[in-house]
Scaffold this motif. Structure first.
Motif, PDB file in Angstrom:
ATOM      1  N   ILE A  48     -12.872   1.506   9.627  1.00  0.00           N
ATOM      2  CA  ILE A  48     -11.563   2.150   9.525  1.00  0.00           C
ATOM      3  C   ILE A  48     -10.526   1.062   9.761  1.00  0.00           C
ATOM      4  O   ILE A  48     -10.800   0.068  10.437  1.00  0.00           O
ATOM      5  CB  ILE A  48     -11.434   3.297  10.561  1.00  0.00           C
ATOM      6  CG1 ILE A  48     -10.141   4.084  10.375  1.00  0.00           C
ATOM      7  CG2 ILE A  48     -11.591   2.775  11.979  1.00  0.00           C
ATOM      8  CD1 ILE A  48     -10.068   5.346  11.259  1.00  0.00           C
ATOM      9  N   ALA A  49      -9.333   1.233   9.177  1.00  0.00           N
ATOM     10  CA  ALA A  49      -8.290   0.224   9.336  1.00  0.00           C
ATOM     11  C   ALA A  49      -6.930   0.900   9.417  1.00  0.00           C
ATOM     12  O   ALA A  49      -6.759   2.046   8.949  1.00  0.00           O
ATOM     13  CB  ALA A  49      -8.320  -0.772   8.185  1.00  0.00           C
ATOM     14  N   ILE A  50      -5.959   0.197  10.005  1.00  0.00           N
ATOM     15  CA  ILE A  50      -4.623   0.753  10.166  1.00  0.00           C
ATOM     16  C   ILE A  50      -3.582  -0.320   9.890  1.00  0.00           C
ATOM     17  O   ILE A  50      -3.829  -1.518  10.101  1.00  0.00           O
ATOM     18  CB  ILE A  50      -4.458   1.350  11.585  1.00  0.00           C
ATOM     19  CG1 ILE A  50      -3.262   2.307  11.648  1.00  0.00           C
ATOM     20  CG2 ILE A  50      -4.332   0.245  12.638  1.00  0.00           C
ATOM     21  CD1 ILE A  50      -3.236   3.148  12.927  1.00  0.00           C
ATOM     22  N   ARG A  51      -2.432   0.092   9.398  1.00  0.00           N
ATOM     23  CA  ARG A  51      -1.280  -0.777   9.236  1.00  0.00           C
ATOM     24  C   ARG A  51      -0.322  -0.481  10.395  1.00  0.00           C
ATOM     25  O   ARG A  51      -0.305   0.624  10.944  1.00  0.00           O
ATOM     26  CB  ARG A  51      -0.601  -0.503   7.893  1.00  0.00           C
ATOM     27  CG  ARG A  51      -1.482  -0.742   6.678  1.00  0.00           C
ATOM     28  CD  ARG A  51      -1.777  -2.208   6.466  1.00  0.00           C
ATOM     29  NE  ARG A  51      -0.589  -3.005   6.286  1.00  0.00           N
ATOM     30  CZ  ARG A  51       0.046  -3.153   5.133  1.00  0.00           C
ATOM     31  NH1 ARG A  51      -0.402  -2.545   4.042  1.00  0.00           N
ATOM     32  NH2 ARG A  51       1.124  -3.908   5.055  1.00  0.00           N
ATOM     33  N   PRO A  52       0.532  -1.425  10.768  1.00  0.00           N
ATOM     34  CA  PRO A  52       1.364  -1.240  11.962  1.00  0.00           C
ATOM     35  C   PRO A  52       2.495  -0.225  11.815  1.00  0.00           C
ATOM     36  O   PRO A  52       3.209   0.038  12.785  1.00  0.00           O
ATOM     37  CB  PRO A  52       1.921  -2.653  12.210  1.00  0.00           C
ATOM     38  CG  PRO A  52       1.823  -3.343  10.917  1.00  0.00           C
ATOM     39  CD  PRO A  52       0.642  -2.768  10.218  1.00  0.00           C
ATOM     40  N   ASP A  53       2.659   0.373  10.638  1.00  0.00           N
ATOM     41  CA  ASP A  53       3.725   1.345  10.468  1.00  0.00           C
ATOM     42  C   ASP A  53       3.300   2.767  10.859  1.00  0.00           C
ATOM     43  O   ASP A  53       4.110   3.690  10.789  1.00  0.00           O
ATOM     44  CB  ASP A  53       4.237   1.332   9.026  1.00  0.00           C
ATOM     45  CG  ASP A  53       3.129   1.456   7.999  1.00  0.00           C
ATOM     46  OD1 ASP A  53       3.438   1.669   6.817  1.00  0.00           O
ATOM     47  OD2 ASP A  53       1.942   1.321   8.378  1.00  0.00           O
ATOM     48  N   VAL A  54       2.039   2.936  11.281  1.00  0.00           N
ATOM     49  CA  VAL A  54       1.592   4.238  11.773  1.00  0.00           C
ATOM     50  C   VAL A  54       0.976   4.057  13.156  1.00  0.00           C
ATOM     51  O   VAL A  54       0.503   2.974  13.500  1.00  0.00           O
ATOM     52  CB  VAL A  54       0.573   4.909  10.826  1.00  0.00           C
ATOM     53  CG1 VAL A  54       1.194   5.197   9.477  1.00  0.00           C
ATOM     54  CG2 VAL A  54      -0.673   4.060  10.673  1.00  0.00           C
ATOM     55  N   SER A  55       0.987   5.130  13.946  1.00  0.00           N
ATOM     56  CA  SER A  55       0.493   5.035  15.317  1.00  0.00           C
ATOM     57  C   SER A  55      -0.934   5.539  15.461  1.00  0.00           C
ATOM     58  O   SER A  55      -1.586   5.273  16.479  1.00  0.00           O
ATOM     59  CB  SER A  55       1.409   5.804  16.262  1.00  0.00           C
ATOM     60  OG  SER A  55       1.451   7.171  15.884  1.00  0.00           O
ATOM     61  N   GLU A  56      -1.411   6.257  14.472  1.00  0.00           N
ATOM     62  CA  GLU A  56      -2.769   6.779  14.579  1.00  0.00           C
ATOM     63  C   GLU A  56      -3.342   7.025  13.194  1.00  0.00           C
ATOM     64  O   GLU A  56      -2.636   7.421  12.264  1.00  0.00           O
ATOM     65  CB  GLU A  56      -2.754   8.099  15.375  1.00  0.00           C
ATOM     66  CG  GLU A  56      -4.137   8.652  15.672  1.00  0.00           C
ATOM     67  CD  GLU A  56      -4.077   9.881  16.563  1.00  0.00           C
ATOM     68  OE1 GLU A  56      -3.919   9.730  17.783  1.00  0.00           O
ATOM     69  OE2 GLU A  56      -4.187  10.996  16.016  1.00  0.00           O
ATOM     70  N   THR A  63     -11.148   7.343  15.234  1.00  0.00           N
ATOM     71  CA  THR A  63      -9.697   7.329  15.285  1.00  0.00           C
ATOM     72  C   THR A  63      -9.228   5.977  15.791  1.00  0.00           C
ATOM     73  O   THR A  63      -9.769   5.446  16.774  1.00  0.00           O
ATOM     74  CB  THR A  63      -9.165   8.423  16.218  1.00  0.00           C
ATOM     75  OG1 THR A  63      -9.598   9.704  15.731  1.00  0.00           O
ATOM     76  CG2 THR A  63      -7.639   8.398  16.289  1.00  0.00           C
ATOM     77  N   ILE A  64      -8.227   5.410  15.121  1.00  0.00           N
ATOM     78  CA  ILE A  64      -7.544   4.222  15.631  1.00  0.00           C
ATOM     79  C   ILE A  64      -6.214   4.683  16.208  1.00  0.00           C
ATOM     80  O   ILE A  64      -5.451   5.388  15.538  1.00  0.00           O
ATOM     81  CB  ILE A  64      -7.260   3.175  14.538  1.00  0.00           C
ATOM     82  CG1 ILE A  64      -8.537   2.683  13.875  1.00  0.00           C
ATOM     83  CG2 ILE A  64      -6.504   1.994  15.138  1.00  0.00           C
ATOM     84  CD1 ILE A  64      -8.263   1.671  12.761  1.00  0.00           C
ATOM     85  N   SER A  65      -5.943   4.253  17.442  1.00  0.00           N
ATOM     86  CA  SER A  65      -4.627   4.440  18.036  1.00  0.00           C
ATOM     87  C   SER A  65      -3.946   3.079  18.091  1.00  0.00           C
ATOM     88  O   SER A  65      -4.573   2.100  18.518  1.00  0.00           O
ATOM     89  CB  SER A  65      -4.749   5.013  19.444  1.00  0.00           C
ATOM     90  OG  SER A  65      -5.335   6.300  19.393  1.00  0.00           O
ATOM     91  N   PHE A  66      -2.691   3.029  17.675  1.00  0.00           N
ATOM     92  CA  PHE A  66      -1.994   1.747  17.563  1.00  0.00           C
ATOM     93  C   PHE A  66      -0.680   1.812  18.336  1.00  0.00           C
ATOM     94  O   PHE A  66       0.128   2.722  18.130  1.00  0.00           O
ATOM     95  CB  PHE A  66      -1.733   1.440  16.085  1.00  0.00           C
ATOM     96  CG  PHE A  66      -1.197   0.058  15.839  1.00  0.00           C
ATOM     97  CD1 PHE A  66       0.166  -0.162  15.720  1.00  0.00           C
ATOM     98  CD2 PHE A  66      -2.053  -1.014  15.733  1.00  0.00           C
ATOM     99  CE1 PHE A  66       0.660  -1.433  15.505  1.00  0.00           C
ATOM    100  CE2 PHE A  66      -1.572  -2.291  15.517  1.00  0.00           C
ATOM    101  CZ  PHE A  66      -0.199  -2.499  15.402  1.00  0.00           C
ATOM    102  N   ASN A  67      -0.486   0.859  19.224  1.00  0.00           N
ATOM    103  CA  ASN A  67       0.743   0.775  20.016  1.00  0.00           C
ATOM    104  C   ASN A  67       1.418  -0.554  19.688  1.00  0.00           C
ATOM    105  O   ASN A  67       1.059  -1.601  20.241  1.00  0.00           O
ATOM    106  CB  ASN A  67       0.429   0.880  21.513  1.00  0.00           C
ATOM    107  CG  ASN A  67       1.671   0.933  22.366  1.00  0.00           C
ATOM    108  OD1 ASN A  67       2.721   0.373  22.024  1.00  0.00           O
ATOM    109  ND2 ASN A  67       1.576   1.609  23.492  1.00  0.00           N
ATOM    110  N   LYS A  68       2.388  -0.511  18.783  1.00  0.00           N
ATOM    111  CA  LYS A  68       3.013  -1.742  18.294  1.00  0.00           C
ATOM    112  C   LYS A  68       3.776  -2.464  19.397  1.00  0.00           C
ATOM    113  O   LYS A  68       3.728  -3.693  19.509  1.00  0.00           O
ATOM    114  CB  LYS A  68       3.952  -1.408  17.130  1.00  0.00           C
ATOM    115  CG  LYS A  68       4.488  -2.614  16.400  1.00  0.00           C
ATOM    116  CD  LYS A  68       5.281  -2.172  15.185  1.00  0.00           C
ATOM    117  CE  LYS A  68       5.823  -3.360  14.417  1.00  0.00           C
ATOM    118  NZ  LYS A  68       6.559  -2.935  13.207  1.00  0.00           N
ATOM    119  N   SER A  69       4.494  -1.727  20.242  1.00  0.00           N
ATOM    120  CA  SER A  69       5.304  -2.360  21.290  1.00  0.00           C
ATOM    121  C   SER A  69       4.418  -3.070  22.316  1.00  0.00           C
ATOM    122  O   SER A  69       4.777  -4.128  22.837  1.00  0.00           O
ATOM    123  CB  SER A  69       6.199  -1.331  21.972  1.00  0.00           C
ATOM    124  OG  SER A  69       5.401  -0.327  22.586  1.00  0.00           O
ATOM    125  N   ALA A  70       3.264  -2.494  22.603  1.00  0.00           N
ATOM    126  CA  ALA A  70       2.355  -3.105  23.574  1.00  0.00           C
ATOM    127  C   ALA A  70       1.417  -4.114  22.916  1.00  0.00           C
ATOM    128  O   ALA A  70       0.676  -4.817  23.618  1.00  0.00           O
ATOM    129  CB  ALA A  70       1.528  -2.029  24.274  1.00  0.00           C
TER     130      ALA A  70
END
Lengths: 115, 113
Positions: A48-56, A63-70
């Motif tokens: 699975i992969a995620i781009r930084p413009d989404v948080s989950e 599930t990927i959870s993404f916290n750009k600020s952290a």
């Protein structure tokens, strides 16, 4: 600045439980964050992969959870199964002109799901 | 769609000998990567090709490692002479034009004795 730090190094989870693997990065230019699953004797397979413009992002039990600020992202495996027992790698990359893309991998987490 | 093919799957050599690995990427994939994966670690990029040109070989130990992709399709990675610390799995991956996803082959496990 190119490092991706991954934890824990190993993880044992009961069948049906939730597996959580965490990663942190420094380079804010990274724009693609994949997770790979690797079974013994096999090459890594994109999970699975995620781009930084989404948080989950959720795909089935993963599930990927993404916290750009952290500058952190994590993989959650819900209802973990013995067949999920493998090594998981987080990664980060940045695409540049001319098709250049360098992927930096984390150090890996060996997951064991026990019945 | 056939995946990335690699051969041989296993190789055992003595130090100071030479060895070559072969990779055939997914059809149509312009970008090809060679990675070194030491036991217990994540893959480390050795070299990246775009078609038949090298775009990144900054982490390739050029005194002993070489790679080529002459016709922009399959590729070979050579080590000459091998050292004990070259024992690892050598992974080949390919990527299509305009997408992020890399697809890996099964790897070649090299043991240097």
């Amino acid at each position: 600045q190119q490092q991706v730090k991954q934890s824990p190094q190993s993880l044992i989870v009961q069948k049906g439980g939730i597996s959580i693997i965490n990663c942190a990065y420094e380079n804010t230019a990274f724009d693609y964050f994949p997770w790979y699953q690797q079974f013994p004797g096999k090459g890594p397979a994109l999970l699975i992969a995620i781009r930084p413009d989404v948080s989950e992002k959720k795909e089935g039990r993963f599930t990927i959870s993404f916290n750009k600020s952290a500058k952190q992202f994590s993989l959650h495996i819900m209802d973990s199964q013995p067949g999920d027992s493998a090594t998981y790698f987080c990664a980060a990359s940045r695409a540049r002109a001319g098709g250049y893309q360098k992927v930096t991998f984390g150090t890996g987490t060996k997951l064991q799901v026990i019945p | 769609e056939a995946g990335v093919a690699q051969s041989p799957r296993y190789k055992i050599i003595e130090k100071r000998q030479s060895v070559a690995f072969w990779c055939n990427p997914i059809s149509g994939h312009a970008t090809l990567y060679w990675y070194q994966q030491i036991l217990g670690q994540g893959p480390k990029l050795l070299i990246q090709f775009q078609n038949n040109g090298v775009v990144d070989d900054s982490q390739l130990p050029k005194d002993r490692f070489s790679a080529e992709r002459l016709k922009g399709v399959d590729s070979t990675l050579k080590i000459q002479p091998a050292k004990l610390e070259d024992s690892a799995v050598y992974l080949c991956a390919s990527r299509g034009q305009g997408v992020y996803e890399q697809y890996f082959g099964p790897g070649t496990r090299l043991t240097v004795t």
